[in-house]
Write a protein that holds these residues in place. Structure first.
Motif: not given
Length: 138
Positions: A18-23, A25-31, A61-69
């Motif tokens: 998860a910390p490697g996700l970019l800042p 927006l991802y779709t659920p499938r991409e995450i 849409w899921i923000n990568g940074e927020e998901f990692a947090r």
């Protein structure tokens, strides 16, 4: 929708990736593809409290940074209990014990081995230490 305050148990691979996700927006499938998890698992987390947003066409849409947090906040806090100078961990008792009749043996450089006896069960217990931080044991 019920909001829970308890932590969600996460797979180890999610915690690592998860910390490697970019800042962005991802779709659920991409995450799910990035973290190698099932989409149903992510959908369950979305119902609980994963930060996400919906656009005007109701897509998620899921923000990568927020998901990692969020993943980082779900982790258990590390418990670091410092031992006193006259204590060591006994592997037979599975608890911290006082060192009885400790003996200091030099290892290498500033490292020393403190060898003693467990106050609870009488087993030999060892503890590593630095010479400059080791009290003078008698």
């Amino acid at each position: 929708m019920e909001v829970r305050n308890r932590r969600t148990k996460l797979p180890h691979k999610v915690i690592i990736k998860a910390p490697g996700l970019l800042p962005m927006l991802y779709t659920p499938r991409e995450i799910c593809d990035e973290l190698d998890i099932a989409e149903s698992t992510l959908r369950d987390w979305l119902q609980i409290d994963v930060p996400h947003q919906r656009d005007n066409r109701n897509r998620i849409w899921i923000n990568g940074e927020e998901f990692a947090r969020w993943v980082n906040n779900q982790r258990k806090p590390k418990v670091t209990n410092k031992l006193n100078e006259d204590e060591a961990y006994c592997l037979r008792c599975n608890q911290v014990s006082k060192l009885l009749s400790p003996q200091i043996q030099p290892i290498k450089g500033n490292l020393v081995l403190i060898k003693g006896t467990c106050a609870n069960c009488g087993a030999v217990i060892n503890r590593g230490a630095h010479r400059d931080r080791t009290p003078e044991l008698s």
